[in-house]
Write a protein that holds these residues in place. Structure first.
Motif, short mmCIF file in Angstrom:
data_model
loop_
_atom_site.label_atom_id
_atom_site.label_comp_id
_atom_site.label_asym_id
_atom_site.label_seq_id
_atom_site.Cartn_x
_atom_site.Cartn_y
_atom_site.Cartn_z
N PRO A 428 0.81 -1.23 0.00
CA PRO A 428 0.00 0.00 0.00
C PRO A 428 0.83 1.26 0.00
O PRO A 428 0.50 2.24 -0.70
N ALA A 429 1.94 1.28 0.77
CA ALA A 429 2.78 2.48 0.84
C ALA A 429 3.42 2.77 -0.50
O ALA A 429 3.44 3.92 -0.97
N VAL A 430 3.95 1.74 -1.17
CA VAL A 430 4.61 1.93 -2.47
C VAL A 430 3.60 2.43 -3.50
O VAL A 430 3.88 3.38 -4.26
N LEU A 431 2.42 1.82 -3.54
CA LEU A 431 1.41 2.22 -4.52
C LEU A 431 0.92 3.64 -4.28
O LEU A 431 0.67 4.39 -5.23
N SER A 432 0.78 4.03 -3.02
CA SER A 432 0.31 5.39 -2.74
C SER A 432 1.38 6.41 -3.14
O SER A 432 1.05 7.49 -3.67
N VAL A 433 2.66 6.11 -2.92
CA VAL A 433 3.73 7.01 -3.33
C VAL A 433 3.77 7.13 -4.85
O VAL A 433 3.90 8.24 -5.41
N VAL A 455 -3.33 9.47 0.50
CA VAL A 455 -3.93 8.74 1.63
C VAL A 455 -5.12 7.91 1.16
O VAL A 455 -5.32 6.76 1.59
N ILE A 456 -5.91 8.46 0.23
CA ILE A 456 -7.08 7.73 -0.28
C ILE A 456 -6.63 6.49 -1.05
O ILE A 456 -7.24 5.41 -0.92
N ILE A 457 -5.58 6.62 -1.86
CA ILE A 457 -5.04 5.45 -2.55
C ILE A 457 -4.60 4.39 -1.54
O ILE A 457 -4.87 3.19 -1.70
N PHE A 458 -3.93 4.83 -0.49
CA PHE A 458 -3.49 3.91 0.57
C PHE A 458 -4.69 3.18 1.17
O PHE A 458 -4.65 1.96 1.38
N LEU A 459 -5.77 3.92 1.42
CA LEU A 459 -6.98 3.30 1.99
C LEU A 459 -7.58 2.29 1.02
O LEU A 459 -7.97 1.18 1.42
N PHE A 460 -7.70 2.66 -0.25
CA PHE A 460 -8.27 1.73 -1.23
C PHE A 460 -7.46 0.43 -1.29
O PHE A 460 -8.04 -0.67 -1.34
N VAL A 461 -6.15 0.54 -1.28
CA VAL A 461 -5.31 -0.65 -1.39
C VAL A 461 -5.44 -1.52 -0.14
O VAL A 461 -5.58 -2.75 -0.25
N THR A 462 -5.40 -0.92 1.05
CA THR A 462 -5.50 -1.73 2.28
C THR A 462 -6.85 -2.43 2.36
O THR A 462 -6.93 -3.59 2.78
N HIS A 463 -7.91 -1.75 1.95
CA HIS A 463 -9.23 -2.38 2.00
C HIS A 463 -9.37 -3.45 0.91
O HIS A 463 -10.00 -4.50 1.15
N TYR A 464 -8.79 -3.19 -0.25
CA TYR A 464 -8.80 -4.23 -1.28
C TYR A 464 -8.08 -5.48 -0.79
O TYR A 464 -8.55 -6.61 -1.00
N LEU A 465 -6.94 -5.30 -0.12
CA LEU A 465 -6.18 -6.45 0.39
C LEU A 465 -6.98 -7.24 1.41
O LEU A 465 -6.86 -8.46 1.48
#
Length: 660
Positions: A428-433, A455-465
């Motif tokens: 998530p951190a890499v994708l958000s960066v 931050v929103i990208i980070f949230l989307f990725v963590t919830h997708y995971l």
């Protein structure tokens, strides 16, 4: 009808007093027949309030202008839908609706099969009836809904044009359902404390009530924002108006409560905090009614002719002082059985941080709302707190909350190891960066916008995971196809995955807020017929100005032909509506909406030769506000759909016994 309407209120008042007394006596002497009589009284009180509301709806529908309320808020030209909606357009009518919902909720508790034999019922009912008593007293002696005029007017004043909008008609109803709904968990909490029942039983019993109240508060705020956007003509959806704030504050504290109760259920923590949150949430609903009806602050939503503020202020004080007294008298029991945090890097810690942010946001809104009153009392001058203050304070709080929401699903209960943190957060951190870098290269330069979308990208990725790993684990055990595995995964844990859907919806709403607050464009220009306005990649050409009549109303409208990148999108008609029985005209905006942005067109002024002034705005990402709102509703409904109490049985055993 005059006698029936007034009789239903005064009989309801008498029955409310009777029910409270027999509940108290029945509890004291442990006599079940008295408790049963009180339950019957609750149902009778609900019937009385239902009759009073039905009578008022009949009077409104048939234009009985000899009644002051009907004359003030309806007219014969008004469509039936708006005549009926006038029930909550004025002070006494809206209080009747509030009382109807309050008595309805109380009756639902009394007749619920899940609550049969539960010794908390008389306590809960008594607390709710005390609230009901206050409203009956107001309706019976202070703001009388069935008051007659000395004469019969030929015509009524009509409904405020700003209220003649479907969204605004539904908005008050949803807010009242949310406001009154929070009285139920409040009553359960007070009953549990009185009975010295300090475990999480009352939380489990009220979970659905709380989510439903929160859902209606959410809908009320969303519909209010949508109404402001299309009806007021200023191009925004939230102005931090005092009455908007009054509905937003209990939403914030109720959101905090919904999260923190999970810690109490799982870890036996935050008992005092949870009781305090539900007291605060209900107190803020009463504070909201005080703001609407006191006239102490100027608001487009308030009842300007009201003098009920002091009554609500006193009642709110009594409720809060009484609740705090009950809490403090049981404080030692709550602290004695409480658990403790074992790690700062854990799911429960993230919930606590989220709670502090939500309560902090509520306090900031509260302070900004009452500051004009404080400044007037201290300095003699009313200093208005504007939109920039609220936006400046709330923006970092919102982004921090979004980050906590993104992190929380990947944290373990009790303690998260460094290895698990690296494993869970690396992708998530890499994708958000990467996402933030791409946004900068695409021209999104403002720091808050870049950070917010990251931050929103980070949230989307963590919830997708979370969804991905859950489906993967289930398929490993069951070999089910992906859609079936996803469906069963979610339906087996509706509360968890419904919450995730709500989080994603809030992320979409935040996308809309960031885009519309940072990249909106506006121009105001006076045009002759045939001239154009260019804004962004739009060209708006003014074709003609016309007038038409609809009943007793006159409508002035302009034809605007809109092109985008040279492609014709169509003809749009912004309007000004002049009402035959109302002094101020209303604005009807013309909108062209897409997933990326809204083109917002307002007819401002004009003169006799056809020259007109237009306000044109381009509002990016607005559609994501409404898409996110729909997802929040879907997630909330999904979380409460099953409706089972999971075989919960009362833990308090002081069952009422018949006394000979």
């Amino acid at each position: 009808m005059y006698l029936l309407g007034n009789a239903s209120i005064y009989i309801g008042l008498a029955l409310t007093i009777y029910s409270i007394l027999v509940f108290i006596i029945g509890i004291k002497i442990k006599k079940q027949t008295l408790i049963n009589s009180g339950k019957g009284g609750v149902i009778a009180v609900f019937i009385c309030m239902a009759v009073a509301n039905a009578v008022m709806l009949y009077l409104l529908a048939t234009s009985q202008f000899q009644y002051e309320y009907v004359s003030n808020y309806t007219s014969s030209e008004l469509p039936l839908f708006y005549k009926l909606a006038a029930l909550w357009a004025g002070n006494s009518g809206s209080l009747m609706l509030w009382s109807f919902f309050l008595t309805m909720y109380t009756a639902m508790i009394v007749v619920s099969r899940k609550m049969q034999g539960n010794p908390m019922v008389p306590y809960i009912s008594s607390i709710l009836l005390i609230n009901t008593l206050f409203f009956f007293i107001i309706l019976g002696f202070v703001s009388r809904p069935f008051a007659l005029l000395d004469y019969v007017p030929a015509e009524g004043r009509g409904l405020n044009p700003m209220l003649q909008n479907p969204g605004m008609i539904v908005h008050p109803v949803t807010l009242y359902l949310g406001y009154v709904g929070l009285a139920v968990p409040f009553a359960f909490a007070m009953a549990a404390l009185i009975l010295k029942n300090v475990d999480d039983f009352w939380i489990k019993m009220t979970r659905r009530w709380t989510i439903i109240a929160w859902l209606f508060l959410t809908l009320g705020n969303i519909l209010g924002g949508q109404w402001a956007y299309v009806e007021l003509g200023w191009g925004g959806y939230w102005a931090w108006d005092p009455v908007e704030n009054a509905s937003f504050m209990p939403w914030l504290t109720a959101t905090a409560f919904l999260h923190s109760v999970m810690i109490q259920e799982r870890k036996n923590m935050l008992k005092v905090w949870n009781i305090s949150l539900i007291i605060l949430s209900y107190a803020l609903t009463l504070f909201g009614t005080f703001l609407v009806r006191s006239g102490v602050l100027t608001s487009v939503h308030a009842f300007g002719d009201s003098d009920l503020g002091m009554y609500f202020l006193i009642f709110m004080g009594v409720i809060v002082v009484g609740a705090i007294y009950v809490l403090m008298s049981r404080y030692h029991l709550l602290k004695r059985s409480a658990g403790e945090f074992t790690s700062y890097v854990s799911k429960e810690s993230s919930f606590l941080i989220n709670n502090l942010l939500l309560v902090g946001a509520a306090f900031a809104v509260f302070w900004g709302t009452i500051f004009p009153l404080v400044s007037e009392a201290v300095r003699g001058t009313k200093v208005t707190v504007g939109i920039p203050f609220f936006n400046t304070v709330q923006a970092p709080i919102l982004l921090t909350m979004m980050f906590v929401m993104a992190v929380c699903p990947l944290l373990a209960w009790q303690r998260s190891s460094a290895k698990n943190l690296r494993k869970n957060f690396l992708i998530p951190a890499v994708l958000s960066v990467i996402g933030m870098i791409l946004m900068v290269t695409l021209g999104i330069q403002k720091a808050w916008a870049v950070i917010g979308y990251g931050v929103i990208i980070f949230l989307f990725v963590t919830h997708y995971l979370e969804f991905y790993r859950g489906v993967k684990a289930r398929r490993k055990m069951t070999k089910e196809p992906v859609p079936i595995a996803l469906y069963k995964l979610m339906t087996k844990n509706r509360r968890r995955y419904g919450g995730y859907i709500v989080h994603i919806g809030i992320a979409f709403i935040t996308m809309g807020i960031i885009g519309s607050q940072n990249y909106d464009m506006e121009t105001m220009k006076t045009l002759d017929i045939g001239e154009s306005i260019d804004i962004k990649d739009y060209r708006i050409t003014y074709e003609r100005l016309e007038q038409r009549a609809e009943g007793i109303n006159d409508i002035v409208y302009a034809d605007l032909t809109v092109f985008k990148d040279g492609k014709r999108l169509g003809v749009f008609q912004p309007e000004k509506v002049f009402y035959g029985n109302w002094d101020e005209p209303s604005t009807e905006v013309a909108l062209h909406s897409s997933i990326a942005e809204d083109l917002y067109m307002v007819l401002s002024t004009w003169d006799e030769n056809g020259t007109a002034t237009f306000i044109i705005k381009v509002n990016p990402m607005i559609s994501w506000l409404w898409i996110g709102s729909i997802m929040v509703v879907i997630g909330s409904v999904f979380a409460i759909w099953t409706g089972r109490y999971q075989n919960i049985t009362p833990k308090y055993t002081g069952v009422m016994k018949e006394v000979a």
